[in-house]
Design an enzyme around this catalytic site. Structure first.
Site, PDB file in Angstrom:
ATOM      1  N   SER A 151      23.059  15.467 -17.353  1.00  0.00           N
ATOM      2  CA  SER A 151      23.938  14.221 -17.334  1.00  0.00           C
ATOM      3  C   SER A 151      24.455  14.051 -18.671  1.00  0.00           C
ATOM      4  CB  SER A 151      23.189  12.912 -16.795  1.00  0.00           C
ATOM      5  OG  SER A 151      23.961  11.726 -17.069  1.00  0.00           O
ATOM      6  N   TYR A 166      15.819   7.874 -16.839  1.00  0.00           N
ATOM      7  CA  TYR A 166      16.776   8.730 -16.367  1.00  0.00           C
ATOM      8  C   TYR A 166      17.202   9.359 -17.500  1.00  0.00           C
ATOM      9  CZ  TYR A 166      20.336  11.178 -13.931  1.00  0.00           C
ATOM     10  OH  TYR A 166      21.393  12.122 -13.431  1.00  0.00           O
TER      11      TYR A 166
END
Length: 258
Positions: A151, A166
């Site tokens: 990501s 995350y």
């Protein structure tokens, strides 16, 4: 669409998180390319739906897919998976480490310790355990490939307050993949890549951005052919990041000197 080559037809590809989103789209794209898909996910019913769709794509193939209902937090099961794949095929041609969890968006000091551990277990430790279990099988392939879904928040956590678990987990995944790329570069035919999908129309994105119109986002099946390309024998790059939003291949840079 061109018919799959004999080389593509013979490839064995493992996709984690294969029951929905990017993983499902990738599994279907590999099936269209003629590979045997080993589809791993937690939900048996969703895997069976995927299997039905793959069989519809390949009606003349008696066994186009193998279903693996497994929770990635069951790390001992990942060890057994490597043994099972070895007994059946003796190799693995590609690993797509796609499965991941977002966790709750929250200030770091409010994050529940169990949820922190769960994010680490799925996004970080499971991918290391997969490498540990499957590395001999990837090396046994004539062209072993590994692609891990990362990501943009991994490198720009400063733009995403409250995404701590995350963001940290994806930064750790980046380091794992780059380390694995360095360790396999001169000792094998394995090539290792990171893939940044950017914002796509997935359930995780909807959870992270509940006010966003999903129809403004590209669907996962737009990305899937690139994942197939990165996992093909013709792909030679390793230790780099493919950025889907810009359709570009990026090298990691060392920090600027102080």
């Amino acid at each position: 669409m061109n018919a799959p080559s004999q080389q593509e037809k013979s490839r064995i590809v493992l996709v984690t998180g294969a029951s929905r989103g990017i993983g499902r789209a990738a599994a279907l794209a590999f099936a269209r390319a003629g590979a045997h898909v080993v589809a791993l996910a937690r939900t048996q019913g969703a895997l069976e739906d995927l299997d039905d769709e793959i069989r519809a794509l390949r009606p003349d193939d008696d066994s186009p897919a193998t279903l693996v209902p497994l929770d990635l937090r069951d790390h001992a099961a990942l060890d057994r998976l490597g043994e099972a794949l070895y007994r059946r095929w003796g190799r693995l041609d590609a690993l797509v480490g796609n499965a991941g969890v977002l966790g709750t968006l929250s200030p770091l000091h409010h994050v529940d310790p169990k949820e922190w551990d769960d994010v680490l277990a799925v996004n970080v430790t499971a991918n290391w355990r997969l490498i540990r279990s499957l590395d001999p099988l990837l090396r046994a392939s004539a062209a072993g490939r590994a692609a891990f879904i990362t990501s943009g928040v991994a490198s720009r956590a400063d733009l995403r307050a409250y995404w701590g678990p995350y963001a940290m987990s994806k930064a750790a995944l980046d380091a794992i993949a780059r380390t694995y790329a360095a360790e396999t570069l001169n000792t094998s035919n394995v090539r290792v890549m990171l893939v940044n999908p950017g914002p796509l129309r997935t359930l995780m994105r909807a959870k992270a951005m509940p006010g966003e119109d999903p129809q403004t986002l590209r669907p996962p099946h737009d990305l899937a052919p690139k994942i197939v390309e990165i996992c093909s024998p013709d792909w030679t790059e390793t230790g780099k990041l493919y950025d889907f939003p810009t359709d570009s291949l990026l090298s990691f840079r060392a920090p600027a000197p102080l």
